[in-house]
Structures are given as structure tokens and as C-alpha cells.
Write a protein that holds these residues in place. Structure first.
Motif, PDB file in Angstrom:
ATOM      1  N   THR A 178       0.828  -1.198   0.000  1.00  0.00           N
ATOM      2  CA  THR A 178       0.000   0.000   0.000  1.00  0.00           C
ATOM      3  C   THR A 178       0.868   1.256   0.000  1.00  0.00           C
ATOM      4  N   ALA A 179       0.327   2.320  -0.589  1.00  0.00           N
ATOM      5  CA  ALA A 179       1.023   3.606  -0.641  1.00  0.00           C
ATOM      6  C   ALA A 179       0.223   4.648   0.112  1.00  0.00           C
ATOM      7  N   HIS A 180       0.928   5.496   0.841  1.00  0.00           N
ATOM      8  CA  HIS A 180       0.280   6.488   1.691  1.00  0.00           C
ATOM      9  C   HIS A 180       1.095   7.777   1.674  1.00  0.00           C
ATOM     10  N   VAL A 181       0.433   8.884   1.996  1.00  0.00           N
ATOM     11  CA  VAL A 181       1.116  10.163   2.139  1.00  0.00           C
ATOM     12  C   VAL A 181       0.521  10.879   3.341  1.00  0.00           C
ATOM     13  N   VAL A 182       1.365  11.488   4.151  1.00  0.00           N
ATOM     14  CA  VAL A 182       0.900  12.244   5.311  1.00  0.00           C
ATOM     15  C   VAL A 182       1.183  13.720   5.066  1.00  0.00           C
ATOM     16  N   CYS A 183       0.180  14.563   5.369  1.00  0.00           N
ATOM     17  CA  CYS A 183       0.248  15.995   5.048  1.00  0.00           C
ATOM     18  C   CYS A 183       0.041  16.835   6.304  1.00  0.00           C
ATOM     19  N   PRO A 184       1.087  17.033   7.086  1.00  0.00           N
ATOM     20  CA  PRO A 184       0.957  17.895   8.255  1.00  0.00           C
ATOM     21  C   PRO A 184       0.964  19.368   7.851  1.00  0.00           C
ATOM     22  N   ARG A 204       2.291  25.106  16.460  1.00  0.00           N
ATOM     23  CA  ARG A 204       2.886  24.048  15.646  1.00  0.00           C
ATOM     24  C   ARG A 204       2.614  22.685  16.259  1.00  0.00           C
ATOM     25  N   MET A 205       2.460  21.701  15.400  1.00  0.00           N
ATOM     26  CA  MET A 205       2.265  20.324  15.838  1.00  0.00           C
ATOM     27  C   MET A 205       3.621  19.693  16.137  1.00  0.00           C
ATOM     28  N   SER A 206       3.655  18.751  17.044  1.00  0.00           N
ATOM     29  CA  SER A 206       4.901  18.061  17.337  1.00  0.00           C
ATOM     30  C   SER A 206       5.172  17.007  16.272  1.00  0.00           C
ATOM     31  N   ALA A 207       6.443  16.707  16.066  1.00  0.00           N
ATOM     32  CA  ALA A 207       6.815  15.662  15.119  1.00  0.00           C
ATOM     33  C   ALA A 207       6.248  14.315  15.556  1.00  0.00           C
ATOM     34  N   ALA A 208       6.209  14.070  16.856  1.00  0.00           N
ATOM     35  CA  ALA A 208       5.671  12.804  17.357  1.00  0.00           C
ATOM     36  C   ALA A 208       4.197  12.652  16.998  1.00  0.00           C
ATOM     37  N   ASP A 209       3.441  13.749  17.044  1.00  0.00           N
ATOM     38  CA  ASP A 209       2.027  13.680  16.667  1.00  0.00           C
ATOM     39  C   ASP A 209       1.860  13.408  15.178  1.00  0.00           C
ATOM     40  N   VAL A 210       2.756  13.945  14.371  1.00  0.00           N
ATOM     41  CA  VAL A 210       2.704  13.654  12.928  1.00  0.00           C
ATOM     42  C   VAL A 210       2.886  12.158  12.690  1.00  0.00           C
ATOM     43  N   VAL A 211       3.835  11.571  13.391  1.00  0.00           N
ATOM     44  CA  VAL A 211       4.082  10.131  13.256  1.00  0.00           C
ATOM     45  C   VAL A 211       2.865   9.329  13.710  1.00  0.00           C
ATOM     46  N   THR A 212       2.295   9.724  14.844  1.00  0.00           N
ATOM     47  CA  THR A 212       1.091   9.043  15.332  1.00  0.00           C
ATOM     48  C   THR A 212      -0.012   9.089  14.287  1.00  0.00           C
ATOM     49  N   ALA A 213      -0.218  10.263  13.691  1.00  0.00           N
ATOM     50  CA  ALA A 213      -1.266  10.407  12.678  1.00  0.00           C
ATOM     51  C   ALA A 213      -0.977   9.546  11.457  1.00  0.00           C
ATOM     52  N   ALA A 214       0.279   9.543  11.013  1.00  0.00           N
ATOM     53  CA  ALA A 214       0.635   8.773   9.818  1.00  0.00           C
ATOM     54  C   ALA A 214       0.395   7.280  10.035  1.00  0.00           C
ATOM     55  N   VAL A 224      -4.390   9.291   2.044  1.00  0.00           N
ATOM     56  CA  VAL A 224      -3.911  10.636   2.382  1.00  0.00           C
ATOM     57  C   VAL A 224      -4.320  10.938   3.818  1.00  0.00           C
ATOM     58  N   SER A 225      -3.350  11.163   4.677  1.00  0.00           N
ATOM     59  CA  SER A 225      -3.626  11.509   6.071  1.00  0.00           C
ATOM     60  C   SER A 225      -3.300  12.975   6.305  1.00  0.00           C
ATOM     61  N   ALA A 226      -4.145  13.648   7.053  1.00  0.00           N
ATOM     62  CA  ALA A 226      -3.950  15.067   7.368  1.00  0.00           C
ATOM     63  C   ALA A 226      -4.046  15.236   8.876  1.00  0.00           C
ATOM     64  N   PRO A 227      -2.921  15.235   9.575  1.00  0.00           N
ATOM     65  CA  PRO A 227      -2.922  15.207  11.036  1.00  0.00           C
ATOM     66  C   PRO A 227      -3.697  16.333  11.710  1.00  0.00           C
ATOM     67  N   GLY A 228      -3.760  17.513  11.075  1.00  0.00           N
ATOM     68  CA  GLY A 228      -4.412  18.650  11.721  1.00  0.00           C
ATOM     69  C   GLY A 228      -5.821  18.929  11.251  1.00  0.00           C
ATOM     70  N   VAL A 229      -6.362  18.099  10.371  1.00  0.00           N
ATOM     71  CA  VAL A 229      -7.716  18.324   9.841  1.00  0.00           C
ATOM     72  C   VAL A 229      -8.700  17.448  10.606  1.00  0.00           C
ATOM     73  N   GLU A 230      -9.528  18.071  11.430  1.00  0.00           N
ATOM     74  CA  GLU A 230     -10.478  17.328  12.254  1.00  0.00           C
ATOM     75  C   GLU A 230     -11.557  16.661  11.400  1.00  0.00           C
ATOM     76  N   ASP A 231     -12.087  17.391  10.417  1.00  0.00           N
ATOM     77  CA  ASP A 231     -13.180  16.886   9.591  1.00  0.00           C
ATOM     78  C   ASP A 231     -12.608  16.281   8.309  1.00  0.00           C
ATOM     79  N   TYR A 232     -12.453  14.964   8.279  1.00  0.00           N
ATOM     80  CA  TYR A 232     -11.852  14.314   7.110  1.00  0.00           C
ATOM     81  C   TYR A 232     -12.728  14.446   5.872  1.00  0.00           C
TER      82      TYR A 232
END
Length: 260
Positions: A178-184, A204-214, A224-232
Motif C-alpha cells: 500500500t502507498a500512503h502520504v501524510v500531510c501535516p 505548531r504540531m509536534s513531530a511525534a504527533d505527525v508520526v502518530t497520525a501517519a 492521504v492523512s492530514a494530522p491537523g484536519v479534524e473533519d476528514y
């Protein structure tokens, strides 16, 4: 059970370092790629419970890309994290040619070639995760000049990462890969500081939170993951609009172009 083996680019600091720490805690053996050997070795020493290999190369060079691509092709990777990046935030007219080439190479050519190298083995083994770190600037193209600082090449590389990951994910349907992209959004790392940008007053978001989201996004099945977007649903609306525009084309010239 075969140990998980993950290769992380841009691992010497920021999001890449956070990926290394999280994946090591989850039991992944690691290949850490970056330009700064001393930082990579210090990180490796801090991860004593897994096997860690350090590869100090510059992914802005053909030799650096080829070196890492060979590893991606030869080793039984279970995950590839394309995280390496450079900022070079400036309008295209102000962007020196050398910096434009470096940005395109690190953010577009390197992830493409490393992913290409890793794919055959992953497909043969029937499992694998390809993850690219992009950013929400990928969706900022329609912004007017008054709203966003201009960084056309940087935004273009992130948009490429999103479109490539989406298309690749579809290409790989049924393979187990599978292929994925994370967009903080803005992340609290030294990424901007190296260009002299002081964002200390910006939330600013922490790098650790970006990893958790990804990693959570992968488990949720998000391409496509967007760590800071509440409404997907906001992202889903973008994707539906993209497909509607794609599907709305015709070989006949649209009427608005016929008056000329």
C-alpha cells in the motif's frame, strides 16, 4: 516471525527522527538515511533494542539516490518512509537554479526512485508500506497572492507526492503493498529554522504527533492523512471534486472557449 525492517530518509532530525524512535519502540529494525552521520550515529546509539544501520548520503545527488535505491532493492523492507526534505521557501523568480534542482531532486526524484526500487521485492513478498511525508501546502495552490507566501516549486513537490501516492495506491490494489502520504501543517522542528524563519510564535504540531497520525492513518486505510484536519470529509470533498473534474472532460471544446 521475520523482523520488520524500515528505511527512513531524513532521519537525523525532526519528523524522520520521530519516525525512527516510534518504529524502534514498535520493534522495527531500521536503516537510517541522512546527510549528518554524527546525528544518525547518535540516534542509532539511543535505540539499543533494535538493529540499526546508518547510511550517510545526500539525496540531492545521483550517487546518494543510487546508494539508497540499491538498499531498497536488495533488502527485505517492510516499510519505506520517504521523509527527506529541504525548504527553499521563495517565489520561483527568486529561487536560484541550484536550489530549485536540489528541491526537486530531494522531494520528487529521490522518493520516486526509492519507491520504484523497493516495489518489486515488496510485491514479490506480498506485503509492504510506502509512506511519503508531504504537507498541507499541497492543497494551497488555489490560494490568492494575499493569503499565502509564494513557494511554487515547494508546493508543487508536495502536490506531486499526494497525486503519486493516490495513483500508486490504486496501481497496487490486490498486491498486499500500500502507498500512503501524510500531510501535516506547520511542525515544530528545525526545518524552517535552517532557512532563517522564526516560527516560534506560530502554533505548531509536534513531530511525534505527525508520526502518530501517519501510522494511525495507515491502520484506518487512509491513503492521504492530514494530522491537523479534524473533519476528514473536507479532504474527501477535494478528492470527489478532483474525480468529478476528471470525469467531466470531453473531446468536444468546452463552450466557454468557443467564442474566441
Amino acid at each position: 516471525m521475520t523482523p520488520s525492517l524500515t528505511l527512513v530518509t531524513g532521519a537525523s532530525s525532526g519528523i524522520g527522527k520521530a519516525f525512527a524512535e516510534r518504529l524502534a519502540a514498535d520493534g522495527h529494525d531500521l536503516i537510517l538515511v541522512g546527510r549528518r552521520r554524527e546525528r544518525l550515529e547518535a540516534l542509532a546509539a539511543a535505540l539499543p533494542d533494535v538493529r540499526v544501520r546508518v547510511v550517510a548520503v545526500d539525496l540531492a545527488t545521483d550517487d546518494g539516490i543510487d546508494t539508497v535505491a540499491e538498499l531498497c532493492a536488495e533488502l527485505p523492507l517492510t516499510m519505506l518512509v520517504n521523509n527527506a526534505g529541504v525548504a527553499h521557501y521563495m517565489p520561483l523568480a527568486d529561487l536560484p537554479a541550484a536550489k530549485a534542482r536540489e528541491l526537486l531532486t530531494v522531494k520528487t526524484v529521490a522518493p520516486t526512485m526509492l519507491t520504484r526500487a523497493a516495489l518489486p521485492g515488496m510485491i514479490e513478498r506480498g506485503t509492504g508500506i510506502l509512506l511519503t511525508v508531504a504537507g498541507m501546502i499541497a492543497f494551497a495552490g488555489p490560494a490568492p497572492a494575499s493569503l499565502m507566501p509564494r513557494r511554487a516549486v515547494y508546493a508543487g513537490t508536495l502536490a506531486h507526492a499526494v497525486a503519486m501516492s493516490q495513483t500508486l495506491h490504486a496501481e497496487l490494489d490486490g498486491t498486499g503493498v500500500t502507498a500512503h502520504v501524510v500531510c501535516p501543517g506547520v511542525v515544530a522542528t528545525e526545518f524552517h529554522e535552517v532557512q532563517g524563519m522564526d516560527l516560534s510564535a506560530v502554533p505548531r504540531m509536534s513531530a511525534a504527533d505527525v508520526v502518530t497520525a501517519a501510522l494511525t492513518g495507515i491502520r484506518l486505510g487512509e491513503t492521504v492523512s492530514a494530522p491537523g484536519v479534524e473533519d476528514y470529509h473536507l479532504l474527501e470533498e477535494v478528492f470527489r471534486a478532483d474525480l468529478a473534474a476528471f470525469g467531466g472532460q470531453s473531446p468536444k471544446l468546452a463552450s466557454r472557449y468557443q467564442s474566441g
